[in-house]
Design a protein around this motif. Sequence first.
Motif, PDB file in Angstrom:
ATOM      1  N   ALA A  50       0.846  -1.195   0.000  1.00 38.81           N
ATOM      2  CA  ALA A  50       0.000   0.000   0.000  1.00 38.81           C
ATOM      3  C   ALA A  50       0.885   1.249   0.000  1.00 38.81           C
ATOM      4  N   PRO A  51       0.454   2.334  -0.657  1.00 37.54           N
ATOM      5  CA  PRO A  51       1.245   3.559  -0.678  1.00 37.54           C
ATOM      6  C   PRO A  51       1.531   4.109   0.722  1.00 37.54           C
ATOM      7  N   THR A  52       2.722   4.674   0.883  1.00 33.73           N
ATOM      8  CA  THR A  52       3.106   5.288   2.158  1.00 33.73           C
ATOM      9  C   THR A  52       3.438   6.770   2.003  1.00 33.73           C
ATOM     10  N   VAL A  53       3.487   7.256   0.776  1.00 31.33           N
ATOM     11  CA  VAL A  53       3.727   8.671   0.504  1.00 31.33           C
ATOM     12  C   VAL A  53       2.805   9.116  -0.627  1.00 31.33           C
ATOM     13  N   GLY A  54       2.515  10.400  -0.674  1.00 29.99           N
ATOM     14  CA  GLY A  54       1.693  10.959  -1.746  1.00 29.99           C
ATOM     15  C   GLY A  54       0.287  11.269  -1.274  1.00 29.99           C
ATOM     16  N   ASP A  55      -0.425  12.040  -2.081  1.00 27.39           N
ATOM     17  CA  ASP A  55      -1.803  12.425  -1.782  1.00 27.39           C
ATOM     18  C   ASP A  55      -2.757  11.485  -2.512  1.00 27.39           C
ATOM     19  N   TYR A  56      -3.717  10.943  -1.786  1.00 29.03           N
ATOM     20  CA  TYR A  56      -4.681  10.017  -2.363  1.00 29.03           C
ATOM     21  C   TYR A  56      -6.074  10.365  -1.894  1.00 29.03           C
ATOM     22  N   LYS A  57      -7.048  10.004  -2.689  1.00 23.93           N
ATOM     23  CA  LYS A  57      -8.459  10.250  -2.379  1.00 23.93           C
ATOM     24  C   LYS A  57      -9.161   8.932  -2.081  1.00 23.93           C
ATOM     25  N   ARG A  58     -10.192   9.006  -1.265  1.00 21.50           N
ATOM     26  CA  ARG A  58     -10.999   7.829  -0.976  1.00 21.50           C
ATOM     27  C   ARG A  58     -11.492   7.211  -2.282  1.00 21.50           C
ATOM     28  N   GLY A  59     -11.299   5.914  -2.429  1.00 19.00           N
ATOM     29  CA  GLY A  59     -11.703   5.212  -3.651  1.00 19.00           C
ATOM     30  C   GLY A  59     -10.534   4.891  -4.560  1.00 19.00           C
ATOM     31  N   ASP A  60      -9.392   5.564  -4.364  1.00 20.04           N
ATOM     32  CA  ASP A  60      -8.191   5.210  -5.130  1.00 20.04           C
ATOM     33  C   ASP A  60      -7.782   3.795  -4.736  1.00 20.04           C
ATOM     34  N   TRP A  61      -7.158   3.065  -5.636  1.00 18.90           N
ATOM     35  CA  TRP A  61      -6.735   1.709  -5.307  1.00 18.90           C
ATOM     36  C   TRP A  61      -5.486   1.331  -6.075  1.00 18.90           C
ATOM     37  N   VAL A  62      -4.775   0.362  -5.544  1.00 18.22           N
ATOM     38  CA  VAL A  62      -3.598  -0.176  -6.220  1.00 18.22           C
ATOM     39  C   VAL A  62      -3.677  -1.697  -6.191  1.00 18.22           C
ATOM     40  N   LYS A  63      -3.234  -2.301  -7.258  1.00 19.30           N
ATOM     41  CA  LYS A  63      -3.179  -3.754  -7.366  1.00 19.30           C
ATOM     42  C   LYS A  63      -1.847  -4.234  -6.793  1.00 19.30           C
ATOM     43  N   ASN A  64      -1.849  -5.377  -6.167  1.00 18.97           N
ATOM     44  CA  ASN A  64      -0.629  -5.979  -5.634  1.00 18.97           C
ATOM     45  C   ASN A  64       0.154  -6.578  -6.803  1.00 18.97           C
ATOM     46  N   SER A  65       1.353  -6.070  -7.042  1.00 17.92           N
ATOM     47  CA  SER A  65       2.165  -6.562  -8.157  1.00 17.92           C
ATOM     48  C   SER A  65       2.961  -7.808  -7.790  1.00 17.92           C
ATOM     49  N   ALA A  66       2.897  -8.204  -6.524  1.00 15.01           N
ATOM     50  CA  ALA A  66       3.612  -9.405  -6.058  1.00 15.01           C
ATOM     51  C   ALA A  66       2.691 -10.233  -5.159  1.00 15.01           C
ATOM     52  N   PRO A  67       1.569 -10.724  -5.705  1.00 14.19           N
ATOM     53  CA  PRO A  67       0.616 -11.447  -4.865  1.00 14.19           C
ATOM     54  C   PRO A  67       1.193 -12.760  -4.337  1.00 14.19           C
ATOM     55  N   SER A  68       0.715 -13.137  -3.153  1.00 19.12           N
ATOM     56  CA  SER A  68       1.153 -14.400  -2.551  1.00 19.12           C
ATOM     57  C   SER A  68      -0.005 -15.002  -1.770  1.00 19.12           C
ATOM     58  N   SER A  69       0.123 -16.286  -1.426  1.00 20.93           N
ATOM     59  CA  SER A  69      -0.898 -16.980  -0.659  1.00 20.93           C
ATOM     60  C   SER A  69      -1.134 -16.242   0.662  1.00 20.93           C
ATOM     61  N   ALA A  70      -2.396 -16.039   1.010  1.00 17.10           N
ATOM     62  CA  ALA A  70      -2.835 -15.335   2.213  1.00 17.10           C
ATOM     63  C   ALA A  70      -2.570 -13.826   2.157  1.00 17.10           C
ATOM     64  N   GLY A  71      -2.058 -13.330   1.047  1.00 17.03           N
ATOM     65  CA  GLY A  71      -1.861 -11.888   0.869  1.00 17.03           C
ATOM     66  C   GLY A  71      -3.103 -11.254   0.267  1.00 17.03           C
ATOM     67  N   TYR A  72      -2.996  -9.992  -0.110  1.00 10.79           N
ATOM     68  CA  TYR A  72      -4.116  -9.256  -0.694  1.00 10.79           C
ATOM     69  C   TYR A  72      -3.961  -9.117  -2.201  1.00 10.79           C
ATOM     70  N   PHE A  73      -5.106  -9.051  -2.888  1.00  8.54           N
ATOM     71  CA  PHE A  73      -5.114  -8.751  -4.318  1.00  8.54           C
ATOM     72  C   PHE A  73      -4.689  -7.302  -4.536  1.00  8.54           C
ATOM     73  N   GLY A  74      -5.046  -6.429  -3.586  1.00 12.54           N
ATOM     74  CA  GLY A  74      -4.697  -5.016  -3.696  1.00 12.54           C
ATOM     75  C   GLY A  74      -5.090  -4.248  -2.450  1.00 12.54           C
ATOM     76  N   TRP A  75      -4.994  -2.934  -2.536  1.00 11.38           N
ATOM     77  CA  TRP A  75      -5.325  -2.045  -1.420  1.00 11.38           C
ATOM     78  C   TRP A  75      -6.199  -0.912  -1.932  1.00 11.38           C
ATOM     79  N   VAL A  76      -7.141  -0.468  -1.087  1.00  7.29           N
ATOM     80  CA  VAL A  76      -8.029   0.634  -1.438  1.00  7.29           C
ATOM     81  C   VAL A  76      -7.906   1.716  -0.376  1.00  7.29           C
ATOM     82  N   CYS A  77      -7.926   2.973  -0.811  1.00 10.56           N
ATOM     83  CA  CYS A  77      -7.864   4.111   0.099  1.00 10.56           C
ATOM     84  C   CYS A  77      -9.270   4.353   0.643  1.00 10.56           C
ATOM     85  N   THR A  78      -9.413   4.265   1.973  1.00 12.86           N
ATOM     86  CA  THR A  78     -10.727   4.435   2.602  1.00 12.86           C
ATOM     87  C   THR A  78     -10.924   5.824   3.207  1.00 12.86           C
TER      88      THR A  78
END
Length: 93
Positions: A50-78
């Motif tokens: 998940a992003p740790t720097v930068g400005d983001y709005k609720r609803g923005d999302w990023v896909k996990n580019s290195a998925p693994s078992s029990a990990g997440y498909f991606g992250w969403v800004c809430t």
Amino acid sequence: MEVSKLNGAVRLSQDYNRQTLFDVIRKIEEQVNTLSEGGQAAYYGARTSAPTVGDYKRGDWVKNSAPSSAGYFGWVCTVSGTPGTWKGFGVIA
């Protein structure tokens, strides 16, 4: 269609199709309105976390580019912010 710019004004040649131009402008207007109403994410991409720097709005999302078992498909800004509040979604079995 030929496009030129003079003193900041965009000028189109006479051979353009006005209806096509109006259709493009209408589609851009619809997308901007949807974005401003929160109906469309302003940012998406692929990262390893998940992003740790930068400005983001609720609803923005990023896909996990290195998925693994029990990990997440991606992250969403809430919650909008810098960097906002991010929650994982789509747990991988």
